[in-house]
Design a protein around this motif. Structure first.
Motif, PDB file in Angstrom:
ATOM      1  N   VAL A   1      11.661  -1.874   9.798  1.00 53.50           N
ATOM      2  CA  VAL A   1      12.896  -2.660   9.681  1.00 53.50           C
ATOM      3  C   VAL A   1      13.893  -2.013   8.730  1.00 53.50           C
ATOM      4  CG1 VAL A   1      11.643  -4.772  10.195  1.00 53.50           C
ATOM      5  CG2 VAL A   1      12.067  -4.168   7.812  1.00 53.50           C
ATOM      6  N   LEU A   2      13.566  -0.837   8.185  1.00 54.96           N
ATOM      7  CA  LEU A   2      14.480  -0.137   7.285  1.00 54.96           C
ATOM      8  C   LEU A   2      15.272   0.910   8.067  1.00 54.96           C
ATOM      9  CD1 LEU A   2      12.307   0.532   4.090  1.00 54.96           C
ATOM     10  CD2 LEU A   2      13.950  -1.310   4.492  1.00 54.96           C
TER      11      LEU A   2
ATOM     12  N   MET B   1       0.855  -1.184   0.000  1.00 58.66           N
ATOM     13  CA  MET B   1       0.000   0.000   0.000  1.00 58.66           C
ATOM     14  C   MET B   1       0.893   1.237   0.000  1.00 58.66           C
ATOM     15  SD  MET B   1      -3.017   1.315   0.015  1.00 58.66           S
ATOM     16  CE  MET B   1      -4.071  -0.080   0.436  1.00 58.66           C
ATOM     17  N   PRO B   2       0.679   2.176  -0.919  1.00 55.61           N
ATOM     18  CA  PRO B   2       1.471   3.415  -0.876  1.00 55.61           C
ATOM     19  C   PRO B   2       1.152   4.205   0.392  1.00 55.61           C
ATOM     20  CG  PRO B   2       0.382   3.156  -3.007  1.00 55.61           C
ATOM     21  CD  PRO B   2      -0.217   2.140  -2.090  1.00 55.61           C
ATOM     22  N   LEU B   3       2.175   4.447   1.183  1.00 54.73           N
ATOM     23  CA  LEU B   3       2.005   5.172   2.438  1.00 54.73           C
ATOM     24  C   LEU B   3       2.998   6.312   2.535  1.00 54.73           C
ATOM     25  CD1 LEU B   3       1.656   2.613   5.402  1.00 54.73           C
ATOM     26  CD2 LEU B   3      -0.167   3.695   4.091  1.00 54.73           C
TER      27      LEU B   3
ATOM     28  N   LEU C   1       0.463   8.801  10.793  1.00 55.01           N
ATOM     29  CA  LEU C   1       1.233   9.384  11.884  1.00 55.01           C
ATOM     30  C   LEU C   1       1.781   8.258  12.741  1.00 55.01           C
ATOM     31  CD1 LEU C   1      -1.187  11.459  11.155  1.00 55.01           C
ATOM     32  CD2 LEU C   1      -0.689  12.474  13.391  1.00 55.01           C
ATOM     33  N   VAL C   2       3.027   8.387  13.182  1.00 57.31           N
ATOM     34  CA  VAL C   2       3.613   7.369  14.049  1.00 57.31           C
ATOM     35  C   VAL C   2       4.122   8.010  15.336  1.00 57.31           C
ATOM     36  CG1 VAL C   2       4.243   5.893  12.112  1.00 57.31           C
ATOM     37  CG2 VAL C   2       5.916   7.530  12.977  1.00 57.31           C
ATOM     38  N   ALA C   3       4.089   7.211  16.401  1.00 55.49           N
ATOM     39  CA  ALA C   3       4.569   7.634  17.718  1.00 55.49           C
ATOM     40  C   ALA C   3       4.993   6.381  18.474  1.00 55.49           C
ATOM     41  CB  ALA C   3       3.470   8.382  18.477  1.00 55.49           C
TER      42      ALA C   3
ATOM     43  N   THR D   1       3.068  -2.438   5.319  1.00 54.56           N
ATOM     44  CA  THR D   1       3.978  -1.387   4.871  1.00 54.56           C
ATOM     45  C   THR D   1       4.592  -0.639   6.049  1.00 54.56           C
ATOM     46  OG1 THR D   1       2.719  -1.181   2.815  1.00 54.56           O
ATOM     47  CG2 THR D   1       4.156   0.634   3.379  1.00 54.56           C
ATOM     48  N   VAL D   2       3.803  -0.378   7.085  1.00 51.13           N
ATOM     49  CA  VAL D   2       4.356   0.244   8.294  1.00 51.13           C
ATOM     50  C   VAL D   2       5.417  -0.659   8.908  1.00 51.13           C
ATOM     51  CG1 VAL D   2       3.844   0.917  10.675  1.00 51.13           C
ATOM     52  CG2 VAL D   2       2.339   1.655   8.812  1.00 51.13           C
TER      53      VAL D   2
END
Length: 361
Positions: free
Chosen positions: A291-292, A197-199, A254-256, A285-286
């Protein structure tokens, strides 16, 4: 006069909608899309004249056929409709609706059970992605009752496992469509990524939020939504997607840091409404971004050691666990993504559409 079309109304994961055999729909795409809009009751905010549930998660359609691709059992075309628009988008995937494809095909008799469990290979036509889906079929019939629980769905159901075989660059040119693991776009550090999924991922703090706000609060935050949409349009161009103003992707996430023992917390916009949970392929995808090295999740996400990594993605109504396996020769390449979903047949019958839309075959 109205035209009856056979359908099974099914829940797949945390989404639901009607499923059709391709052969029961018009072959002409423009006519097919008018039929789907009429069946779902779009455009209308309440979708009062159709099967839609007045929300993007319940404005979805599945179209299935036997596959002619060697080694593939079923072809699946996902269609995303919107309550208040007259659009039918068959560009993105939907991993939740995907969970209902094999049960639907078994119920309609276009494939047959293999034993106590049935594993079939499914090609998602939207993005040319293949996966192996395993469902419980004791006595040759689909089992819907079981002990598997997924957040966002009440109760428990029979487990459905999905093993994605090739998700990298599902819509974009590759995993990292900008060529970078991290970019600064419109003044915000982002990771633009597509592993199913494009994110566009960005830290909640980068837009002045905590990432722990509830869904209602975020949906009422018009200032934030306008800021995110401006960023989304800019990222769309950077990702090679062109003008995404009228497209349902990229999704904005959004990530936290995690609060409930998971790997990280997310708030996803799909793309203009905050998701009560997170989409299947969005979670994949998240997890891949986690892991990148160098992505915006670095320093935010808690990532386990080892080649096989279980990433727990927290969302407003719970968590979504994804198992990712890395290539031993290239630790930045994900070779397998596996997850657990459930599905249920809700209703079988015929949906009626006006004969002026389609007089039938």
């Amino acid at each position: 006069m109205q035209t009856p079309i056979p359908t099974l109304f099914m829940r797949g994961g945390t989404s639901r909608g009607p499923f059709f055999l391709e052969s029961d729909l018009p072959a002409d795409i423009a006519t097919r899309d008018r039929v789907l809009l009429a069946a779902m009751g779009s455009p209308d905010p309440r979708q009062i004249d159709g099967l839609g549930g007045a929300h993007p998660l319940t404005s979805k359609v599945g179209i299935v056929r036997r596959s002619t691709v060697p080694g593939v059992d079923l072809d699946f075309l996902f269609a995303q409709l919107q309550p208040n628009k007259d659009t039918v988008d068959t560009t993105p995937n939907c991993g939740n609706m995907l969970a209902a494809v094999v049960p639907f095909a078994l119920e309609r008799g276009i494939v047959h059970a293999q034993g106590d469990t049935t594993t079939l290979r499914v090609l998602t036509l939207n993005t040319d992605m293949q996966c192996d889906i395993t469902v419980q079929t004791p006595g040759g019939r689909v089992a819907y009752d079981g002990d598997a629980r997924i957040d966002g769905v009440p109760g428990t159901s029979a487990p459905i496992t999905i093993n994605f075989l090739d998700t990298e660059g599902s819509v974009c040119s590759g995993l990292l469509p900008t060529g970078n693991v991290r970019d600064t776009i419109d003044g915000v550090e982002v990771t633009c990524i597509d592993n199913g999924m494009p994110l566009v991922l960005f830290r909640a703090e980068a837009v002045g939020r905590t990432g722990y706000e509830d869904v209602a609060e975020l949906n009422a935050d018009t200032e934030l939504k306008a800021r995110i949409e401006r960023l989304r349009i800019a990222c769309g161009h950077a990702m090679g997607l062109g003008d995404v103003t009228s497209k349902s992707y990229p999704k904005m996430t959004l990530v936290a840091p995690a609060r409930e023992g998971g790997s990280l917390t997310t708030r996803s916009f799909i793309p203009h409404v905050c998701h009560d949970a997170i989409g299947v392929l969005a979670a994949v995808t998240v997890g891949t971004a986690c892991v990148l090295p160098g992505s915006v999740t670095e320093g935010v996400a808690a990532v386990p050691e080892g080649r096989v990594k279980a990433i727990s993605v927290e969302h407003p109504t719970g968590e979504f666990s994804v198992e990712l396996e890395l290539d031993p020769a290239n630790p930045q390449k994900v070779t397998r993504a596996a997850l657990l979903r459930t599905a249920r047949l809700i209703m079988r019958g015929e949906v009626m559409v006006p004969s002026a839309v389609w007089p039938g075959k």
